[in-house]
Scaffold this active site. Structure first.
Site, short mmCIF file in Angstrom:
data_model
loop_
_atom_site.label_atom_id
_atom_site.label_comp_id
_atom_site.label_asym_id
_atom_site.label_seq_id
_atom_site.Cartn_x
_atom_site.Cartn_y
_atom_site.Cartn_z
N ILE A 92 0.85 -1.18 0.00
CA ILE A 92 0.00 0.00 0.00
C ILE A 92 0.89 1.23 0.00
O ILE A 92 1.87 1.29 0.75
CB ILE A 92 -0.88 0.04 1.26
CG1 ILE A 92 -1.67 -1.25 1.39
CG2 ILE A 92 -1.82 1.24 1.24
CD1 ILE A 92 -2.19 -1.49 2.79
N CYS A 93 0.53 2.18 -0.82
CA CYS A 93 1.30 3.41 -0.82
C CYS A 93 0.51 4.47 -0.09
O CYS A 93 -0.40 5.07 -0.64
CB CYS A 93 1.60 3.85 -2.24
SG CYS A 93 2.61 5.31 -2.25
N ALA A 94 0.81 4.65 1.16
CA ALA A 94 0.12 5.66 1.96
C ALA A 94 1.16 6.31 2.86
O ALA A 94 1.94 5.62 3.50
CB ALA A 94 -0.98 5.02 2.80
N GLU B 491 1.52 8.25 -6.13
CA GLU B 491 0.81 7.72 -4.98
C GLU B 491 0.17 8.84 -4.22
O GLU B 491 0.05 9.95 -4.68
CB GLU B 491 1.76 6.90 -4.11
CG GLU B 491 2.22 5.65 -4.83
CD GLU B 491 1.07 4.88 -5.46
OE1 GLU B 491 -0.01 4.81 -4.85
OE2 GLU B 491 1.24 4.37 -6.56
#
Lengths: 153, 502
Positions: A92-94, B491
């Protein structure tokens, strides 16, 4: 001596067990202080209606100063959600999982944030560089230095 | 790997860690968690306030600020020198720690009482008959001062208790109602009038038992209005306990069996003398201090308490410019071991500086002695070693993956080189067209500029966005795990959700 990380996780776990998780989030497994599994489901109208995903937390010894490694479980029975910020290998890219992590965040608050990330998705698609990334991604998403450039979510 | 051991510790911990969920009432639960550090979830230990006003344990804050100079809660910039000790919070926490078991016990008693009203009422009346007569006055005083937020007059308190117990009976679903109950207790006087008489005396006797349990002393009950100081166990008048604690347990070491008036006078004269000698810095203060601490747990001798009163925080060293010899000297100056290599010594010294300074953020009476700090440092080092071993094991078990990455990087070296070239060409703002036509131009050396040029019209520009992008650039630069790092673009940045409510 109980380390800070296990004491803190102990408290988070106790709170989850007594107060329960927010709607749509369920604790699947917390046998130890290394790895926890959660089931996460988006409630109400959304692209992911009726779909449940499994989220894996891995805790470093320096938690909560260091961020946990969080990813969706991908195997024979589990898939990662199709989302512009979620890779097909579950990474996940957070920013809150990387540079913007703060020790005041907790396991539950990360779950809620990711739930809302899915809920706010307009169109189901993989990140544009999915194949490229997945083919050479490290095992642990924390080893990836993501670049966060979408402030709209 | 260590699943069995961890599971055991999980179970073991389950029983003895006090936690906000010990309370069923939401307001009490909130109170308990409000007094806890948001980093470690423990009660504030040496609380410090940052420039933005947020409060953390000194050690937690220092630990985090070492990594990142921002407030963990609000991300405002902060520096270690901005930390200020928060003695008021420290006092609140220490008082809460004392009051908490009493409140829990009262709640439990009330819950029992509710469950089987007839039986318990009779039993409790019997018990209250003995305890109520000697000390009704003082123990009621106790409840009022300790219960804190609901502080009230005596008559008001009587109306307060029944709603509290009714809230327990309410079970799981009436959360809001419970808060109201506690706040507007007066409405229910009539209904609970009968209960008042049975509940209140019970509380009295219960509390006395508890008070004795907690203090573990065989002092007479609280009928003389005296309480044991939580720090030095000296008996002090309840009203003056705070001044006593604030003074570092130096003021007012009363003799328990004296006459009240005499004590008052004696105390005030001691007060005055103590304050004067403090101002003059004379030997008298040292003497008083020694006297007070000798009566307590004997934690300090005269010299250490004096040393600690005067000590200054240790400066942070820039180890890179120091020779090994110098680092070892610094360790020796605090009687710390000098074994291990240079990095071990540096880690040891910087941890020492951190814990030492954190210790200074405690009030004088709560501070740990250097010997205790050294013991803590030793435990910390053992933990670090265990963690390092664990990491090593993980690395070995996950080696296949690591090799894959390395091999991949080697196999695609030319491709990477080409990308770097392309990215170099596109940097410094001229490459908007280039980067959009060639999405592969995101090599590490140019992420910043590429991202800047990529933030085009489609994304609504929020005013703070530019700033946040700039900040992130700065942070990203200092990563030393470059071998493993793959840079990925396009992103998102998520908002932080501090609370859990969805």
């Amino acid at each position: 001596m109980a380390s800070i990380s296990s004491r803190r996780l102990q408290k988070e776990l106790k709170e989850i067990k007594t107060e329960g998780c927010p709607v749509g989030i369920t604790l699947l497994e917390a046998e130890n202080f290394d790895k926890w599994l959660f089931s996460i489901e988006v409630m109400g109208e959304s692209q992911y209606q009726g779909e449940a995903y499994t989220l894996m937390f891995r805790f470093p010894p320096m938690y909560p100063i260091e961020s946990p490694a969080v990813q969706f479980v991908v195997d024979q029975t589990h898939q990662s959600p199709v989302h512009p910020h979620v890779y097909s290998n579950g990474h996940i890219c957070a920013s809150i999982l990387g540079t913007d992590w703060s020790p005041v965040l907790s396991v539950v608050s990360v779950c809620v944030t990711l739930q809302s990330m899915l809920a706010s998705c307009k169109k189901k698609e993989r990140p544009p560089d999915n194949d490229q990334y997945v083919s050479r991604a490290p095992d642990n998403p924390k080893k990836t230095r993501f670049h966060y450039d979408d402030d709209t979510v | 790997m260590q699943l069995g051991a961890n599971a055991d510790s999980l179970l073991a911990l389950d029983t003895d860690i006090p936690d906000p969920t010990d309370f069923h009432s939401p307001s009490l639960r909130q109170l308990d968690s409000a007094l806890r550090c948001t980093i470690c979830s423990e009660w504030f230990d040496a609380p410090v306030t940052l420039a933005c006003g947020h409060c953390f344990c000194s050690l937690c804050a220092r630990n985090y600020i070492n990594d990142k100079s921002e407030c963990p809660s609000c991300r405002k910039a902060v520096n270690e020198v901005h930390l200020r000790a928060n003695p008021v919070m420290e006092e609140v926490v220490s008082v809460w720690k004392l009051a908490r078991p009493i409140i829990l016990e009262l709640l439990k008693a009330d819950a029992e009482h509710r469950r089987s009203p007839n039986k318990t009422r009779k039993r409790k009346r019997d018990r209250s008959g003995t305890s109520r007569i000697p000390a009704p006055q003082s123990s009621e005083d106790d409840i009022e001062s300790i219960a804190g937020p609901s502080n009230s007059t005596k008559t008001k308190k009587k109306t307060r208790s029944p709603p509290l117990s009714s809230s327990i009976r309410g079970g799981g679903n009436g959360d809001d109602g419970r808060v109201d109950d506690e706040e507007n207790g007066d409405d229910e006087d009539d209904v609970f009038e009968e209960d008042v008489q049975s509940v209140i005396p019970t509380s009295d006797s219960r509390e006395e038992e508890l008070e004795n349990d907690v203090d573990n002393t065989d002092n007479p009950p609280l009928s003389d209005g005296l309480v044991s100081c939580p720090l030095c166990s000296v008996r002090v008048k309840l009203e003056t306990i705070n001044t006593h604690i604030d003074s570092g347990c130096r003021l007012n070491p009363l003799v328990p069996d004296g006459n009240g008036d005499n004590k008052e006078k004696k105390r005030s004269s001691l007060d005055v003398k103590g304050q004067w000698s403090k101002i003059m810095g004379g030997a008298r203060s040292a003497k008083l201090k020694a006297k007070a601490t000798a009566k307590g747990k004997g934690k300090y001798n005269e010299t250490t308490s004096d040393d600690q009163a005067d000590c200054q925080p240790l400066p942070k060293e820039s180890y890179a410019v120091l020779k090994d010899r110098k680092i070892k000297d610094m360790l020796l100056a605090y009687q710390l071991p000098t074994n291990g290599d240079r990095n071990t010594c540096i880690a040891r010294h910087s941890r020492w500086v951190m814990t030492y300074n954190a210790n200074l953020d405690k009030s004088l009476a709560q501070r740990k002695s250097p010997a205790e700090l050294r013991a803590e440092l030793r435990r910390w080092e053992e933990l670090q070693k265990a963690n390092a071993k664990r990491r090593e094991r993980e690395r070995e078990s996950g080696e296949a993956v690591g090799e894959d990455v390395v091999r991949y990087q080697k196999a695609n070296k030319t491709e990477f080189a080409r990308l770097v070239e392309v990215a170099r060409g596109s940097s410094f703002g001229k490459g908007k067209g280039e980067s959009s036509t060639n999405p592969q131009s995101k090599a590490p050396s140019s992420t910043a500029s590429v991202s800047a040029s990529e933030r085009g019209p489609p994304r609504s520009s929020v005013p703070m966005k530019a700033d946040s992008v700039r900040n992130r650039k700065g942070v990203g630069g200092g990563d030393d795990d470059d071998d493993d790092i793959i840079v990925v673009d396009s992103e998102e940045e998520l908002m932080i959700v501090p609370g859990a409510g969805s």
